[in-house]
Scaffold this active site. Structure first.
Site, PDB file in Angstrom:
ATOM      1  N   TYR A   1       0.839  -1.197   0.032  1.00 24.33           N
ATOM      2  CA  TYR A   1      -0.073   0.245   0.018  1.00 24.33           C
ATOM      3  C   TYR A   1       0.832   1.158  -0.020  1.00 24.33           C
ATOM      4  CZ  TYR A   1      -4.273  -2.889   0.383  1.00 24.33           C
ATOM      5  OH  TYR A   1      -4.901  -3.805  -0.295  1.00 24.33           O
TER       6      TYR A   1
ATOM      7  N   ARG B   1       1.331   1.738  -3.704  1.00 22.84           N
ATOM      8  CA  ARG B   1       0.303   2.303  -4.378  1.00 22.84           C
ATOM      9  C   ARG B   1      -0.153   3.982  -3.975  1.00 22.84           C
ATOM     10  NH1 ARG B   1      -4.665  -1.281  -4.239  1.00 22.84           N
ATOM     11  NH2 ARG B   1      -5.104   0.277  -5.854  1.00 22.84           N
TER      12      ARG B   1
ATOM     13  N   HIS C   1     -14.636   1.025  -0.335  1.00 27.89           N
ATOM     14  CA  HIS C   1     -13.317   0.262  -0.192  1.00 27.89           C
ATOM     15  C   HIS C   1     -12.334   1.044   0.492  1.00 27.89           C
ATOM     16  CE1 HIS C   1     -14.560  -2.788  -3.571  1.00 27.89           C
ATOM     17  NE2 HIS C   1     -15.371  -2.830  -2.431  1.00 27.89           N
TER      18      HIS C   1
ATOM     19  N   CYS D   1      -6.588   2.457  13.168  1.00 27.15           N
ATOM     20  CA  CYS D   1      -6.307   1.652  14.265  1.00 27.15           C
ATOM     21  C   CYS D   1      -7.185   0.383  14.491  1.00 27.15           C
ATOM     22  CB  CYS D   1      -6.193   2.199  15.682  1.00 27.15           C
ATOM     23  SG  CYS D   1      -5.807   1.397  16.762  1.00 27.15           S
TER      24      CYS D   1
ATOM     25  N   CYS E   1      -8.598   0.586  18.384  1.00 29.27           N
ATOM     26  CA  CYS E   1      -9.838   1.415  18.827  1.00 29.27           C
ATOM     27  C   CYS E   1     -10.596   1.985  17.592  1.00 29.27           C
ATOM     28  CB  CYS E   1      -9.301   2.315  19.606  1.00 29.27           C
ATOM     29  SG  CYS E   1      -8.157   3.860  18.649  1.00 29.27           S
TER      30      CYS E   1
ATOM     31  N   CYS F   1      -0.885   4.196  17.090  1.00 37.85           N
ATOM     32  CA  CYS F   1      -2.341   4.932  17.072  1.00 37.85           C
ATOM     33  C   CYS F   1      -1.888   6.145  17.699  1.00 37.85           C
ATOM     34  CB  CYS F   1      -3.428   3.794  17.575  1.00 37.85           C
ATOM     35  SG  CYS F   1      -4.914   5.096  17.425  1.00 37.85           S
TER      36      CYS F   1
ATOM     37  N   THR G   1     -15.788  -0.662 -14.147  1.00 39.61           N
ATOM     38  CA  THR G   1     -15.666  -1.744 -13.134  1.00 39.61           C
ATOM     39  C   THR G   1     -16.075  -3.067 -13.921  1.00 39.61           C
ATOM     40  OG1 THR G   1     -16.456  -2.445 -10.836  1.00 39.61           O
ATOM     41  CG2 THR G   1     -17.929  -1.078 -12.179  1.00 39.61           C
TER      42      THR G   1
ATOM     43  N   ASN H   1     -17.901   1.627 -19.921  1.00 45.40           N
ATOM     44  CA  ASN H   1     -16.698   0.820 -19.653  1.00 45.40           C
ATOM     45  C   ASN H   1     -15.822   0.624 -20.899  1.00 45.40           C
ATOM     46  OD1 ASN H   1     -15.787  -0.773 -17.409  1.00 45.40           O
ATOM     47  ND2 ASN H   1     -15.644  -2.500 -18.669  1.00 45.40           N
TER      48      ASN H   1
ATOM     49  N   GLU I   1     -14.808  -2.062 -22.143  1.00 50.94           N
ATOM     50  CA  GLU I   1     -15.040  -3.462 -22.887  1.00 50.94           C
ATOM     51  C   GLU I   1     -16.364  -3.969 -22.110  1.00 50.94           C
ATOM     52  OE1 GLU I   1     -11.652  -5.210 -23.067  1.00 50.94           O
ATOM     53  OE2 GLU I   1     -11.604  -6.052 -21.083  1.00 50.94           O
TER      54      GLU I   1
HETATM   55  N1  APR Z   1     -11.833   3.427 -19.178  1.00 53.01           N
HETATM   56  C1  APR Z   1     -12.943   2.620 -18.928  1.00 53.01           C
HETATM   57  N2  APR Z   1     -12.815   1.496 -18.544  1.00 53.01           N
HETATM   58  C2  APR Z   1     -11.639   0.816 -18.419  1.00 53.01           C
HETATM   59  C3  APR Z   1     -10.442   1.095 -18.840  1.00 53.01           C
HETATM   60  C4  APR Z   1     -10.700   2.793 -19.156  1.00 53.01           C
HETATM   61  N3  APR Z   1      -9.495   3.491 -19.620  1.00 53.01           N
HETATM   62  N4  APR Z   1      -9.575   0.659 -18.428  1.00 53.01           N
HETATM   63  C5  APR Z   1     -10.122  -0.507 -17.910  1.00 53.01           C
HETATM   64  N5  APR Z   1     -11.263  -0.518 -17.912  1.00 53.01           N
HETATM   65  C6  APR Z   1     -12.113  -1.393 -17.429  1.00 53.01           C
HETATM   66  C7  APR Z   1     -11.735  -2.845 -17.790  1.00 53.01           C
HETATM   67  O1  APR Z   1     -12.375  -3.247 -18.903  1.00 53.01           O
HETATM   68  C8  APR Z   1     -12.479  -3.571 -16.473  1.00 53.01           C
HETATM   69  O2  APR Z   1     -13.885  -3.957 -16.932  1.00 53.01           O
HETATM   70  O3  APR Z   1     -12.306  -1.077 -15.878  1.00 53.01           O
HETATM   71  C9  APR Z   1     -12.634  -2.434 -15.136  1.00 53.01           C
HETATM   72  C10 APR Z   1     -11.529  -2.683 -14.391  1.00 53.01           C
HETATM   73  O4  APR Z   1     -12.158  -3.853 -13.624  1.00 53.01           O
HETATM   74  P1  APR Z   1     -11.324  -4.316 -12.341  1.00 53.01           P
HETATM   75  O5  APR Z   1      -9.817  -4.367 -12.629  1.00 53.01           O
HETATM   76  O6  APR Z   1     -11.686  -5.806 -11.949  1.00 53.01           O
HETATM   77  O7  APR Z   1     -11.527  -3.441 -11.324  1.00 53.01           O
HETATM   78  P2  APR Z   1     -12.771  -3.114 -10.178  1.00 53.01           P
HETATM   79  O8  APR Z   1     -13.927  -3.516 -10.928  1.00 53.01           O
HETATM   80  O9  APR Z   1     -12.765  -1.763  -9.889  1.00 53.01           O
HETATM   81  O10 APR Z   1     -12.326  -3.963  -9.055  1.00 53.01           O
HETATM   82  C11 APR Z   1     -13.107  -3.879  -7.983  1.00 53.01           C
HETATM   83  O11 APR Z   1     -11.688  -5.419  -6.624  1.00 53.01           O
HETATM   84  O12 APR Z   1      -9.628  -6.032  -5.898  1.00 53.01           O
HETATM   85  C12 APR Z   1     -10.603  -5.399  -5.725  1.00 53.01           C
HETATM   86  O13 APR Z   1     -10.924  -3.839  -4.114  1.00 53.01           O
HETATM   87  C13 APR Z   1     -10.507  -3.840  -5.320  1.00 53.01           C
HETATM   88  O14 APR Z   1     -11.876  -2.266  -5.510  1.00 53.01           O
HETATM   89  C14 APR Z   1     -11.305  -3.382  -6.346  1.00 53.01           C
HETATM   90  C15 APR Z   1     -12.378  -4.239  -6.615  1.00 53.01           C
END
Ligand code: APR
Length: 231
Positions: free
Chosen positions: A53, A56, A106, A114, A117, A133, A173, A198, A200
């Site tokens: 982290y 990140r 998330h 902490c 607490c 903490c 997502t 998205n 795709e």
């Molecule tokens: N624009 C739009 N969509 C995109 C782009 C882009 N430039 N690049 C990638 N994607 C899409 C991908 O096609 C995919 O469907 O974003 C999505 C990312 O999916 P994940 O990597 O699975 O991310 P997410 O859905 O946010 O994951 C959910 O999983 O590991 C946990 O806690 C973590 O919050 C996260 C959760």
């Protein structure tokens, strides 16, 4: 304006240079999620989890919001009472684009918690297992990140927003992780229209009334411009 709940995922921040999780070359191909994103992994090796982290957090600090973050912030500014921003992302790019009251289900890289607490505070750039903490001095400091097997934050507020919304929009997502992956079904059950933006088609595309495909930096500003044009 009608009420809109917007759920974002890693695809929203992909073009800011923050990796997604499940795409080719994604974070979960490089790291074992059992080791770095579960309470059991943290108990086994807290230094490794903090290292993950910390890296990140550094990536996030070096990233800048893209046109999709800015468009969502603009939409919220235009209609603060109508727009609920829910994100699975732990970065702060929506806030840095000007968005307010973002629901981080998330957790957030910028916060430390902490495990003793429950106190929350601003995370330093580098966190370590021995950090005490500031409230109770316990050496049980963890990132304020919801790991697999843990209950997401703010579920009550999100449930209420889904119940009341007219439109539910999911952006970038993959629809693999619950409960967020189930929000489209919940919103539909309460009568909302649903839209997926998205890169795709995802595993849950079939559940949405409409899916628009393309990079977030293009399709999110286009969609926002259309919504603001209806005002
Ligand atoms: N624009 C739009 N969509 C995109 C782009 C882009 N430039 N690049 C990638 N994607 C899409 C991908 O096609 C995919 O469907 O974003 C999505 C990312 O999916 P994940 O990597 O699975 O991310 P997410 O859905 O946010 O994951 C959910 O999983 O590991 C946990 O806690 C973590 O919050 C996260 C959760």
């Amino acid at each position: 304006m009608e009420r809109i709940v917007i759920l974002s995922g890693a695809g929203l921040s992909a073009e800011s240079g923050l990796g997604t999780f499940r795409d080719a070359g994604g974070i979960w191909q490089k790291y074992d999620l059992e080791e770095v994103a579960t309470p059991e992994g943290f108990a086994r090796n807290p230094a490794l989890v903090h290292e993950f982290y910390n890296a990140r957090r550094a990536n996030c600090a070096g990233a800048v919001p893209n046109a999709a973050h800015r468009a969502l912030a603009d939409l919220q500014h235009a209609h603060p009472e109508a727009i609920t921003l829910v994100t699975q992302n732990v970065d702060d790019l929506l806030e840095r684009a000007g968005a307010r009251s973002v629901i981080h289900m998330h957790g957030q890289l910028t916060r430390a918690r902490c495990a003793g607490c429950g106190h929350l505070w601003a995370a330093p750039m580098v966190m370590q297992p021995d950090d005490p903490c500031p409230a109770c001095a316990a050496r049980a400091t963890r990132p304020d990140i919801v790991w697999f097997g843990e209950f997401p934050h703010h579920m009550e507020a999100i449930g209420a927003a889904l119940e009341a919304t007219d439109l539910f929009v999911a952006i970038g997502t993959s629809g693999n992780v619950y409960p967020a992956a189930g929000f489209v079904r919940e919103a539909r059950a309460f009568g909302a229209r649903t839209l997926e933006l998205n890169l795709e088609r995802s595993g849950t595309s079939g559940l949405f009334h409409q899916t628009r495909l393309g990079p977030a930096s293009r399709i999110v500003p286009d969609w926002v411009a259309g919504m603001l044009g209806q005002d």
